[in-house]
Design a protein around this motif. Sequence first.
Motif, PDB file in Angstrom:
ATOM      1  N   PHE A   9     -40.987 -17.307  -3.497  1.00 31.42           N
ATOM      2  CA  PHE A   9     -40.564 -18.628  -3.967  1.00 31.42           C
ATOM      3  C   PHE A   9     -41.682 -19.325  -4.744  1.00 31.42           C
ATOM      4  O   PHE A   9     -41.444 -19.940  -5.790  1.00 31.42           O
ATOM      5  CB  PHE A   9     -40.137 -19.471  -2.764  1.00 31.42           C
ATOM      6  CG  PHE A   9     -39.610 -20.831  -3.118  1.00 31.42           C
ATOM      7  CD1 PHE A   9     -38.693 -20.994  -4.146  1.00 31.42           C
ATOM      8  CD2 PHE A   9     -40.027 -21.949  -2.416  1.00 31.42           C
ATOM      9  CE1 PHE A   9     -38.195 -22.252  -4.465  1.00 31.42           C
ATOM     10  CE2 PHE A   9     -39.549 -23.209  -2.741  1.00 31.42           C
ATOM     11  CZ  PHE A   9     -38.623 -23.362  -3.764  1.00 31.42           C
ATOM     12  N   ALA A  10     -42.910 -19.223  -4.249  1.00 32.10           N
ATOM     13  CA  ALA A  10     -44.034 -19.879  -4.910  1.00 32.10           C
ATOM     14  C   ALA A  10     -44.250 -19.336  -6.322  1.00 32.10           C
ATOM     15  O   ALA A  10     -44.497 -20.102  -7.264  1.00 32.10           O
ATOM     16  CB  ALA A  10     -45.298 -19.717  -4.077  1.00 32.10           C
ATOM     17  N   TRP A  35     -41.973 -17.865  -8.188  1.00 32.99           N
ATOM     18  CA  TRP A  35     -40.801 -18.268  -8.966  1.00 32.99           C
ATOM     19  C   TRP A  35     -40.965 -19.701  -9.471  1.00 32.99           C
ATOM     20  O   TRP A  35     -40.701 -20.005 -10.637  1.00 32.99           O
ATOM     21  CB  TRP A  35     -39.557 -18.143  -8.088  1.00 32.99           C
ATOM     22  CG  TRP A  35     -38.263 -18.465  -8.752  1.00 32.99           C
ATOM     23  CD1 TRP A  35     -37.474 -17.630  -9.490  1.00 32.99           C
ATOM     24  CD2 TRP A  35     -37.566 -19.727  -8.716  1.00 32.99           C
ATOM     25  NE1 TRP A  35     -36.338 -18.284  -9.916  1.00 32.99           N
ATOM     26  CE2 TRP A  35     -36.373 -19.569  -9.459  1.00 32.99           C
ATOM     27  CE3 TRP A  35     -37.842 -20.960  -8.123  1.00 32.99           C
ATOM     28  CZ2 TRP A  35     -35.448 -20.608  -9.619  1.00 32.99           C
ATOM     29  CZ3 TRP A  35     -36.937 -21.998  -8.288  1.00 32.99           C
ATOM     30  CH2 TRP A  35     -35.760 -21.818  -9.028  1.00 32.99           C
ATOM     31  N   VAL A  36     -41.416 -20.585  -8.584  1.00 37.02           N
ATOM     32  CA  VAL A  36     -41.637 -21.980  -8.975  1.00 37.02           C
ATOM     33  C   VAL A  36     -42.738 -22.075 -10.030  1.00 37.02           C
ATOM     34  O   VAL A  36     -42.643 -22.857 -10.977  1.00 37.02           O
ATOM     35  CB  VAL A  36     -41.987 -22.836  -7.740  1.00 37.02           C
ATOM     36  CG1 VAL A  36     -42.462 -24.232  -8.153  1.00 37.02           C
ATOM     37  CG2 VAL A  36     -40.781 -22.955  -6.820  1.00 37.02           C
ATOM     38  N   ARG A  41     -41.424 -21.210 -13.469  1.00 40.86           N
ATOM     39  CA  ARG A  41     -40.627 -22.311 -14.012  1.00 40.86           C
ATOM     40  C   ARG A  41     -41.523 -23.460 -14.462  1.00 40.86           C
ATOM     41  O   ARG A  41     -41.294 -24.063 -15.522  1.00 40.86           O
ATOM     42  CB  ARG A  41     -39.608 -22.792 -12.974  1.00 40.86           C
ATOM     43  CG  ARG A  41     -38.448 -21.828 -12.773  1.00 40.86           C
ATOM     44  CD  ARG A  41     -37.512 -22.319 -11.689  1.00 40.86           C
ATOM     45  NE  ARG A  41     -36.945 -23.622 -11.992  1.00 40.86           N
ATOM     46  CZ  ARG A  41     -35.833 -23.831 -12.681  1.00 40.86           C
ATOM     47  NH1 ARG A  41     -35.157 -22.788 -13.155  1.00 40.86           N
ATOM     48  NH2 ARG A  41     -35.376 -25.039 -12.900  1.00 40.86           N
ATOM     49  N   ALA A  42     -42.538 -23.763 -13.670  1.00 47.16           N
ATOM     50  CA  ALA A  42     -43.449 -24.848 -14.036  1.00 47.16           C
ATOM     51  C   ALA A  42     -44.222 -24.512 -15.298  1.00 47.16           C
ATOM     52  O   ALA A  42     -44.523 -25.387 -16.114  1.00 47.16           O
ATOM     53  CB  ALA A  42     -44.409 -25.139 -12.881  1.00 47.16           C
ATOM     54  N   ALA A  79     -42.335 -30.614 -11.574  1.00 49.11           N
ATOM     55  CA  ALA A  79     -42.443 -29.164 -11.420  1.00 49.11           C
ATOM     56  C   ALA A  79     -43.742 -28.783 -10.733  1.00 49.11           C
ATOM     57  O   ALA A  79     -43.772 -27.888  -9.884  1.00 49.11           O
ATOM     58  CB  ALA A  79     -42.352 -28.489 -12.783  1.00 49.11           C
ATOM     59  N   TRP A  80     -44.816 -29.468 -11.065  1.00 44.52           N
ATOM     60  CA  TRP A  80     -46.104 -29.114 -10.467  1.00 44.52           C
ATOM     61  C   TRP A  80     -46.258 -29.647  -9.045  1.00 44.52           C
ATOM     62  O   TRP A  80     -46.951 -29.049  -8.223  1.00 44.52           O
ATOM     63  CB  TRP A  80     -47.241 -29.601 -11.368  1.00 44.52           C
ATOM     64  CG  TRP A  80     -47.273 -28.835 -12.659  1.00 44.52           C
ATOM     65  CD1 TRP A  80     -46.910 -29.284 -13.896  1.00 44.52           C
ATOM     66  CD2 TRP A  80     -47.630 -27.454 -12.825  1.00 44.52           C
ATOM     67  NE1 TRP A  80     -47.022 -28.285 -14.833  1.00 44.52           N
ATOM     68  CE2 TRP A  80     -47.466 -27.150 -14.203  1.00 44.52           C
ATOM     69  CE3 TRP A  80     -48.069 -26.463 -11.963  1.00 44.52           C
ATOM     70  CZ2 TRP A  80     -47.735 -25.885 -14.721  1.00 44.52           C
ATOM     71  CZ3 TRP A  80     -48.332 -25.199 -12.476  1.00 44.52           C
ATOM     72  CH2 TRP A  80     -48.159 -24.920 -13.830  1.00 44.52           C
ATOM     73  N   LEU A  90     -43.710 -29.725  -7.009  1.00 43.78           N
ATOM     74  CA  LEU A  90     -42.965 -28.710  -6.266  1.00 43.78           C
ATOM     75  C   LEU A  90     -43.814 -27.452  -6.077  1.00 43.78           C
ATOM     76  O   LEU A  90     -43.797 -26.837  -5.002  1.00 43.78           O
ATOM     77  CB  LEU A  90     -41.678 -28.363  -7.016  1.00 43.78           C
ATOM     78  CG  LEU A  90     -40.806 -27.271  -6.381  1.00 43.78           C
ATOM     79  CD1 LEU A  90     -40.388 -27.660  -4.968  1.00 43.78           C
ATOM     80  CD2 LEU A  90     -39.583 -26.981  -7.252  1.00 43.78           C
ATOM     81  N   TYR A  91     -44.568 -27.083  -7.098  1.00 48.43           N
ATOM     82  CA  TYR A  91     -45.435 -25.908  -6.970  1.00 48.43           C
ATOM     83  C   TYR A  91     -46.477 -26.117  -5.880  1.00 48.43           C
ATOM     84  O   TYR A  91     -46.710 -25.221  -5.062  1.00 48.43           O
ATOM     85  CB  TYR A  91     -46.108 -25.604  -8.303  1.00 48.43           C
ATOM     86  CG  TYR A  91     -47.146 -24.508  -8.215  1.00 48.43           C
ATOM     87  CD1 TYR A  91     -46.792 -23.214  -7.840  1.00 48.43           C
ATOM     88  CD2 TYR A  91     -48.494 -24.772  -8.465  1.00 48.43           C
ATOM     89  CE1 TYR A  91     -47.745 -22.211  -7.725  1.00 48.43           C
ATOM     90  CE2 TYR A  91     -49.451 -23.769  -8.361  1.00 48.43           C
ATOM     91  CZ  TYR A  91     -49.071 -22.492  -7.993  1.00 48.43           C
ATOM     92  OH  TYR A  91     -50.025 -21.496  -7.879  1.00 48.43           O
ATOM     93  N   THR A  95     -44.881 -25.619  -2.571  1.00 44.95           N
ATOM     94  CA  THR A  95     -44.595 -24.223  -2.239  1.00 44.95           C
ATOM     95  C   THR A  95     -45.865 -23.472  -1.855  1.00 44.95           C
ATOM     96  O   THR A  95     -45.834 -22.592  -0.991  1.00 44.95           O
ATOM     97  CB  THR A  95     -43.902 -23.498  -3.403  1.00 44.95           C
ATOM     98  OG1 THR A  95     -44.749 -23.510  -4.558  1.00 44.95           O
ATOM     99  CG2 THR A  95     -42.583 -24.151  -3.742  1.00 44.95           C
TER     100      THR A  95
END
Length: 497
Positions: free
Chosen positions: A127-128, A130-131, A134-135, A144-145, A147-148, A151
């Motif tokens: 997941f990390a 993947w995030v 996207r970021a 986005a960051w 969320l990163y 994660t």
Amino acid sequence: MAVVAGTAALSGSGSASLNGDELATVSAASRSFAGLWTLAQSIDGHFLPYYLFMQLWAKAGTAELWLRLPSALAIGVAAWFLCDLGRRVHGLTAGIAASLIFAVLPSVSYYGAFARPYALAAAASVFALWVLLRASGSPRSARAWVLYALTVALVCCTHLFAVLTLPAHLFLLRRATAARLLPALAVGFLPAVVLGLLGYGERHAISWIPQRGPDVLLKLPKMVAGANEVGLLLFAAALAGILALALTGHRGRGDTRRLLGTGIAAAPAAPGLPADEGVAAVQGAVAGQGVTARQAAGAFGAWLLLPPVLLLAISHLVTPVYVDRYLFVTAPALALLAGIAVAAVPRVGAVAAAVLIAGSLVLALPQHQDVRDHNGRFEDFPGAIRQIKAEPGDALIFGQSSVRAGFDYYAAGTLWQDVLRLGQEPEPGGFGFPESRDVAVALQGRERVWMIWRGAKTSNLPRVRAVKEAGFRQVSSWHSAELPGLTVALFTNRRTG
């Protein structure tokens, strides 16, 4: 794909009983918050976030299947994000192949039906990344960051050594993202600092881990896959996947090397554009990660190869910590790279993927059967309990106090004459139980003693010696086949027998 992988993982439970590690989870989850904090100050402090989660989860019950369900769900989550990672980087065939290869690994069936945090750590690692991809496509998005960073913190909280996957993220570092990626990574890493310091203070609890040499790295394919033949096959495919992905980056010119969605080699040219520019145009319409194929190859390769090297380095520089299960977080990388490798086969990628998946499953069938066996977790407590044919007056003694937890779980209510036990609750700072130290006094007037210990029949534990010194001799024994396993032995009084 998530359902397939989750179902495969949950089926791995089979008839296998909980083992000592899983019973430690039961013990921790059954304590109060204050009791859990006391435990964390003495042992397993780095597992505190997982134990807090399981404390809430166990309020609904402590049945085997329920305790193992979070791990199976985590495998399903990992497979879903793994599929999307493959799709974004090399197309749908790569994504589907990666998730199915992941699902057929015997190690996934093992850890996906295991009441410990290793499957959760693997899912968090997928997941990390993947995030992060996207970021990277939205470098100016603060959300986005954030969320990163969250994660990354999740990776740190699932298992301390899952952080060894994080250096792979640096391979995706670019000038446009450095100002966001590095601070987010640093903030997210803070839980690992706290848990690491806590774990370092409790390193006496892992003194049983032997020091390993570099030759242990040769066993990595078997450890990650859960089977030697399959591990070697997929490891070779994974190395080919790194090469295929890296070489993909040389097919275009300038920005055409950006990985923006489907596989570069497979994308058709857009009308009116040169072939290479058409590739980029088609991919740009799909997604926008903004990282190159070479960067992705480096990140995925580091995800697979760096954690074992770093864990071995920590073992030699700090304290021995090299344990195979700590590296299950690399299994998704193995599957992802193998999926990319077969998807890169010209014109027959889907066929190559199907052959690899089917071949891996067939080769791993014996290991899948072992995982689902009653002794699939190497400590068959129900089998050990069935071996005890206690008669009135027989005593029961455990070679290691913590083994008693398995009897409490599987034989609750049985009127064993547990002659050394001093209390029903485990010790506040560990998983053992309060016991009398005077074996001879506890066995006075006894004719027969049933002993249970973790390890081989020939183990010369202090408690075994104490029973012999009290005047008893061993007349029979049973072992659960796999090491360490459980041994049940009957001793009789030499003076009366």
